[in-house]
Scaffold this active site. Structure first.
Site, mmCIF file in Angstrom:
data_model
loop_
_atom_site.group_PDB
_atom_site.id
_atom_site.type_symbol
_atom_site.label_atom_id
_atom_site.label_comp_id
_atom_site.label_asym_id
_atom_site.label_seq_id
_atom_site.Cartn_x
_atom_site.Cartn_y
_atom_site.Cartn_z
ATOM 1 C CB THR A 114 -0.938 0.008 1.226
ATOM 2 O OG1 THR A 114 -1.733 -1.183 1.210
ATOM 3 C CG2 THR A 114 -1.863 1.212 1.219
ATOM 4 C CG ASP B 35 -3.030 -7.543 3.885
ATOM 5 O OD1 ASP B 35 -3.424 -6.727 4.737
ATOM 6 O OD2 ASP B 35 -3.625 -7.730 2.805
ATOM 7 C CE LYS C 8 -3.679 -4.629 8.064
ATOM 8 N NZ LYS C 8 -3.660 -4.686 6.574
#
Length: 328
Positions: free
Chosen positions: A14, A94, A166
């Site tokens: 990202t 992720d 995460k």
């Protein structure tokens, strides 16, 4: 004072993503080339000499062995270069915790290696990528970052690879650390460590393997039967990580099937699908009798990484595997 020289290894994610809209929710990761990203970073006036190597341009859900293999080789090359004071890896969020642990266990912890990512793509309103990157530069440039192992910098916070996870799908502060919490706080202008480096003089805990064995994660659910265990064994899994209920529990039929797998030489690690907490031995499940390993502080994703490294190193004895999971 000499300007710090930092090697940037780009994998996409990202932080290099673009959605084509400042307000849209969808985006494509890995759209911005590493050199373009560095030009933007240098325009901020950061006091560091940066050079980049493009490893991949992917979302981290697609990271695989060839990417990991090249990434590890490039980190080792940078560590051996006396002119480089630190390494930054741009990475999707992720699977950042998995890559961080894999590298942490297979690299000497001396020269700082920092994974950094973003929760919002570069062209989104409130994008966090450049701030996170500037923070990573500050950490990589700091001599006190040495001997801490691989670090993850997200949201003005520094985490150890062993602790980081995460914990939210899209929150800007999506990352947490357990059991130690953050190692420090950082902004583009400040850096505070909460304790001294803990791995001074350590060597890499594992040699880099030629490949990683197949290890699967089995998520426990109410009412499930033992067929998923049989299916995993049928496709050649050499180890199984149970993402169990509570402290790593599962229906009795599943535990019985996993016990048979352990007896046949397939190591079984009990972790938890719960967000946070220790999985201790012999609490609800009799690990001694069933031949299981308790994941302790590691969640399912990182338990899988550690078990793959152990098996790739020829370590299959449950007691020896348990020692590795107990080690901080």
């Amino acid at each position: 004072m000499n300007t710090s020289r930092i090697r940037v290894l780009a994998t996409g994610g990202t932080i290099a993503g673009s959605g084509g809209s400042a307000f849209g929710s969808g985006y494509s990761p890995g759209q911005i080339a590493a050199e373009d990203m560095l030009r933007e970073v240098k325009s901020l006036g950061i006091d560091a000499e940066l050079d980049a190597v493009e490893i991949a341009s992917i979302g981290s859900q697609d990271i695989d062995w060839p990417v990991w293999d090249r990434l590890h080789a490039e980190v080792v090359r940078a560590q051996a270069d006396d002119a480089i004071c630190g390494i930054i890896i741009t990475h999707g969020t992720d699977t950042a915790e998995e890559t961080a642990l894999l590298l942490d266990q297979t690299l000497e912890p001396g020269k700082p290696v920092i994974l950094v990512g973003a929760m919002r793509p570069a062209d989104a309103v409130g994008s966090d990528g450049m701030r996170n990157f500037a923070n990573a530069v500050r950490v990589a440039s700091d001599p006190a970052s040495r001997d801490r192992g691989v670090l993850v910098v997200m949201g003005d916070t520094i985490f150890a690879a062993r602790d980081v996870r995460k914990a939210a799908t899209s929150n800007i502060d999506a990352f947490k650390g357990f059991p130690r919490g953050p190692l420090g706080r950082v902004t583009p202008s400040t850096l505070d460590w909460f304790g001294p480096a803990a791995r001074t003089g350590e060597k890499a805990r594992f040699a880099w393997p030629e490949k990683l064995p197949r290890v699967a994660i089995l998520i426990a659910g109410a009412g499930m039967d033992a067929q998923p265990v049989e299916a995993l064994l049928g496709i050649g899994c050499q180890g199984i990580v149970l993402a169990g209920m509570g402290q790593g529990n599962a229906p009795r039929c599943v535990l019985d099937a996993l016990q048979q797998a352990a007896a046949a030489g397939v190591p079984v690690v009990r972790s938890s699908r719960v967000d946070e907490g220790l999985v201790d031995r012999n609490v609800e499940v009799d690990d001694d009798a069933r031949g299981f390993i308790a994941a302790r502080s590691l969640g399912p994703a990182k338990s899988r990484i550690l078990l793959m490294l152990l098996l790739a190193s020829g370590i299959t004895d449950p007691a020896a595997i348990q020692q590795a999971f107990d080690k901080p």
